[in-house]
Design a protein around this motif. Structure first.
Motif, PDB file in Angstrom:
ATOM      1  N   GLY A  57      87.347  21.174  85.830  1.00 51.99           N
ATOM      2  CA  GLY A  57      86.429  22.296  85.726  1.00 51.99           C
ATOM      3  C   GLY A  57      86.647  23.325  86.829  1.00 51.99           C
ATOM      4  O   GLY A  57      87.571  23.233  87.625  1.00 51.99           O
ATOM      5  N   THR A  58      85.771  24.322  86.823  1.00 53.62           N
ATOM      6  CA  THR A  58      85.887  25.438  87.763  1.00 53.62           C
ATOM      7  C   THR A  58      84.906  25.275  88.916  1.00 53.62           C
ATOM      8  O   THR A  58      83.753  24.900  88.693  1.00 53.62           O
ATOM      9  CB  THR A  58      85.569  26.765  87.038  1.00 53.62           C
ATOM     10  OG1 THR A  58      86.418  26.867  85.900  1.00 53.62           O
ATOM     11  CG2 THR A  58      85.791  27.958  87.946  1.00 53.62           C
ATOM     12  N   ARG A 103      85.507  31.648  80.935  1.00 55.25           N
ATOM     13  CA  ARG A 103      85.121  31.002  79.681  1.00 55.25           C
ATOM     14  C   ARG A 103      86.227  30.126  79.125  1.00 55.25           C
ATOM     15  O   ARG A 103      85.986  29.047  78.609  1.00 55.25           O
ATOM     16  CB  ARG A 103      84.778  32.079  78.639  1.00 55.25           C
ATOM     17  CG  ARG A 103      83.340  32.110  78.303  1.00 55.25           C
ATOM     18  CD  ARG A 103      83.045  32.896  77.061  1.00 55.25           C
ATOM     19  NE  ARG A 103      81.762  33.548  77.237  1.00 55.25           N
ATOM     20  CZ  ARG A 103      81.615  34.812  77.589  1.00 55.25           C
ATOM     21  NH1 ARG A 103      82.670  35.605  77.737  1.00 55.25           N
ATOM     22  NH2 ARG A 103      80.425  35.311  77.756  1.00 55.25           N
ATOM     23  N   GLY A 105      88.278  28.524  80.692  1.00 56.48           N
ATOM     24  CA  GLY A 105      88.528  27.352  81.536  1.00 56.48           C
ATOM     25  C   GLY A 105      89.862  27.401  82.251  1.00 56.48           C
ATOM     26  O   GLY A 105      90.436  26.366  82.586  1.00 56.48           O
ATOM     27  N   THR A 106      90.372  28.590  82.493  1.00 59.91           N
ATOM     28  CA  THR A 106      91.669  28.682  83.148  1.00 59.91           C
ATOM     29  C   THR A 106      91.554  29.035  84.634  1.00 59.91           C
ATOM     30  O   THR A 106      92.529  29.420  85.254  1.00 59.91           O
ATOM     31  CB  THR A 106      92.560  29.745  82.461  1.00 59.91           C
ATOM     32  OG1 THR A 106      91.873  30.988  82.512  1.00 59.91           O
ATOM     33  CG2 THR A 106      92.860  29.355  81.034  1.00 59.91           C
ATOM     34  N   ASP A 108      90.505  27.655  88.486  1.00 59.40           N
ATOM     35  CA  ASP A 108      90.098  26.534  89.329  1.00 59.40           C
ATOM     36  C   ASP A 108      88.978  26.951  90.263  1.00 59.40           C
ATOM     37  O   ASP A 108      88.071  26.181  90.552  1.00 59.40           O
ATOM     38  CB  ASP A 108      91.282  26.043  90.171  1.00 59.40           C
ATOM     39  CG  ASP A 108      92.254  25.242  89.342  1.00 59.40           C
ATOM     40  OD1 ASP A 108      91.788  24.499  88.449  1.00 59.40           O
ATOM     41  OD2 ASP A 108      93.474  25.368  89.567  1.00 59.40           O
ATOM     42  N   ILE A 129      80.416  26.269  80.507  1.00 61.15           N
ATOM     43  CA  ILE A 129      81.726  25.740  80.900  1.00 61.15           C
ATOM     44  C   ILE A 129      81.572  24.487  81.759  1.00 61.15           C
ATOM     45  O   ILE A 129      80.479  24.115  82.166  1.00 61.15           O
ATOM     46  CB  ILE A 129      82.542  26.795  81.695  1.00 61.15           C
ATOM     47  CG1 ILE A 129      81.795  27.147  82.993  1.00 61.15           C
ATOM     48  CG2 ILE A 129      82.808  28.017  80.851  1.00 61.15           C
ATOM     49  CD1 ILE A 129      82.619  27.958  83.948  1.00 61.15           C
ATOM     50  N   ARG A 130      82.713  23.882  82.035  1.00 59.80           N
ATOM     51  CA  ARG A 130      82.703  22.702  82.899  1.00 59.80           C
ATOM     52  C   ARG A 130      82.790  23.162  84.354  1.00 59.80           C
ATOM     53  O   ARG A 130      83.679  23.944  84.701  1.00 59.80           O
ATOM     54  CB  ARG A 130      83.903  21.835  82.542  1.00 59.80           C
ATOM     55  CG  ARG A 130      83.955  20.577  83.335  1.00 59.80           C
ATOM     56  CD  ARG A 130      84.613  19.484  82.524  1.00 59.80           C
ATOM     57  NE  ARG A 130      84.324  18.205  83.138  1.00 59.80           N
ATOM     58  CZ  ARG A 130      84.946  17.084  82.818  1.00 59.80           C
ATOM     59  NH1 ARG A 130      85.883  17.102  81.878  1.00 59.80           N
ATOM     60  NH2 ARG A 130      84.636  15.953  83.417  1.00 59.80           N
TER      61      ARG A 130
END
Ligand code: ADP
Ligand code: ZN
Length: 529
Positions: A57-58, A103, A105-106, A108, A129-130
């Motif tokens: 996730g971020t 959004r 998920g790209t 970090d 998102i995560r």
């Protein structure tokens, strides 16, 4: 997921963790909350950047300064990490782009300004998102006790409720007791593990002396103990900086002046010279130092006290970056603190009914408390490093053996009778005078002031023959430092009695201190060794 050690080596190119980094990182990677107190330059960023990459996730990093965010993102980009920032300085299209990467998920790591965090659109995306973790940088901004309170930080309290289960970290370099408690309470981090380490600079020897012919003392210190070495001398005002630099130069010490009143080009030129040349002494106001990372600064001297322990730690911390022995000297007089107190709390009729400072603004009270902590450090009978680190929440179990108090072979003696005489003299003269006059009375000196006020007739006149003027001065400083004497509320520099004073006067409390030798004797002892 790669492990923290691999990330440290492969992404950041470092071989080992510094200080508590590894412990902090594994705690957060495992899902724990953390409060991280580390001095500037201690390596706080990696403490959230590595978990950000090690956890799925971020990671959202909240940071108050746009310039700082940009720098961090640029550095991470250069390392090939996936980072971006979101703040009011972005064009709408740029902001949209960042949000769509978020959004998708790209990312970090996403740096965001706290006010941005509160926008509903942003929170909604975060909900979808995560999330790897939240890191709140410069966390002292949430506290009115900090020197940099920012109201928008208060709203970050909602993170705990809105995103339960996501690890949260708060990081700061400013962490006296009240600030720390405030950060924990306001960000709901009461249960978080506290990592308070890294404030110690073991190679810096601390030394504090009462101010007595400060220019000559400084010159002797430089020529005897630091000849030909690079150092920084702090003074409060531009004029004092100019005068001292000129005087040192006339005495044969290569010195430069630096303050904010000089044209920027000239400031740069002088800073450059200090960085490049060896053995230059920079006489400066606090304007000098940000970003000065010269490894072989061998000494830092304060001829005026800084305004807080944080400032003292940061300014002395510019010495000995290379790890070799370095020294920090502070020359202080109680009058300096009185002058600083007047600067903070000018006579504005703000003295409330409940004693000194009672009616002042919280801001002023905080600044006064910070100043008092520093005065206590100057007057301490305990190891300086223990006091300094204790202020930052770091416990040093044993005295350090590398400060003037640790090196002082004299033992504290019972000085209750001296204290009673000193306090009684304050009472008999109506709590309207400063230490200098009180000592004159104790020693039975017929100065014009003593005669004018009729103090040659009070019962404490001439009862102080067993100690010297210098020692009486020290007794008063010590009594002030322990809170038995307080400066008068109006800032006139007179001393008033507190409850502690009455405990000593009535024999309910003993008083011990190290009685200092005379400055002359100290000087000759020094020159024989
Ligand atoms: P802070 O945020 O605490 O002021 P930074 O995170 O900016 O400190 O780190 C200060 C410096 O230390 C940076 O130049 C950083 O690259 C370096 N640093 C941090 N951790 C390590 C490490 N484990 N090994 C080597 N250098 C490190
Ligand atoms: Zn010590």
């Amino acid at each position: 997921m790669p492990n923290p050690r691999q990330i440290l080596k492969e992404v950041f190119g470092h071989d080992r963790f510094l200080g508590p980094q590894e412990e902090i990182i594994s705690h957060v990677v495992a899902g724990g909350d953390a409060l991280v107190l580390m001095p500037t330059g201690g390596g706080k960023s990696l403490c959230y950047q590595i978990p950000a990459m090690a956890r799925p996730g971020t990671a959202v990093v909240l940071s108050p300064l746009i310039a700082l965010m940009r720098d961090q993102v640029r550095a991470l980009d250069a390392l090939g990490a996936r980072a971006a920032c979101l703040h009011s300085g972005l064009a709408p299209a740029e902001a949209r782009d960042v949000l769509s990467r978020l959004r998708a998920g790209t990312l970090d790591i996403l740096y965001a300004a706290p006010e941005r965090f509160m926008t509903p659109g942003f929170q909604q995306v975060l909900g979808e998102i995560r999330l790897a973790l939240f890191a709140i940088d410069e966390a002292h901004c949430v506290s009115q006790w900090g020197h940099d309170f920012r109201p928008e930080y208060l709203q970050l309290a909602v993170i705990a409720e809105r995103f339960p289960g996501v690890p949260r970290m708060a990081l700061t370099a400013t962490a006296d007791g009240p600030t720390r408690k405030d950060i924990q309470a306001r960000l709901h981090l009461e249960e978080a593990r506290v990592f308070a380490t890294g404030f110690d600079r073991p190679n810096i020897r601390y030394r504090v002396e009462p101010k007595d012919h400060p220019r000559r003392r400084l010159l002797r210190w430089i020529t005897d103990e630091h000849p030909g070495q690079s150092g920084i001398v702090y003074r409060l005002s531009r004029k004092k900086v100019e005068d001292l630099a000129e005087w040192l130069t006339a005495q044969g010490v290569a010195a430069l002046a630096y303050h904010a009143g000089l044209p920027p080009a000239e400031r740069d030129r002088r800073q450059d010279r200090f960085m490049r040349e060896e053995g230059l002494v920079m006489v400066a106001t606090v304007a000098f130092g940000m970003g000065v990372d010269k490894p072989d600064v061998r000494f830092v001297a304060h001829l005026d006290p800084p305004k807080s322990m944080e400032a003292y730690h940061q300014e002395t911390g510019r010495a000995g970056r290379d790890g070799a022995p370095a020294e920090a000297l502070m020359l202080y007089a109680p009058a300096d603190f009185a002058a600083l107190r007047r600067l903070i709390a000018p006579q504005d009729g703000g003295d409330g009914p409940d004693g000194p400072g009672g009616g002042e603004s919280p801001r002023k009270r905080i600044e006064l408390a910070k100043l008092t902590a520093l005065a206590g450090y100057c007057e301490t009978d305990a190891c300086r490093r223990q006091i300094l680190l204790g202020y930052f929440g770091q416990d040093l179990p044993e005295p350090c053996g590398n400060c003037d108090v640790c090196d002082d072979p004299t033992e504290p003696v019972d000085a209750t009778v001296l204290a009673q005489k000193a306090l009684s003299c304050v009472f008999r003269t109506g709590q309207r005078f400063g230490a200098r006059h009180l000592v004159d009375v104790l020693l039975g000196k017929n100065t014009t002031r003593v005669v004018r006020f009729g103090h040659d007739a009070v019962s404490t006149f001439g009862i102080g023959g067993e100690a010297s003027e210098w020692q009486w001065q020290a007794v008063y400083r010590r009594l002030a430092a322990m809170g038995a004497l307080a400066p008068d509320a109006a800032g006139h520099g007179s001393l008033v009695l507190t409850d502690t004073a009455w405990d000593i006067l009535k024999g309910r409390r003993r008083f011990a201190m190290r009685l200092p030798a005379e400055p002359e004797r100290r000087a000759s002892r020094k020159s024989r060794t």
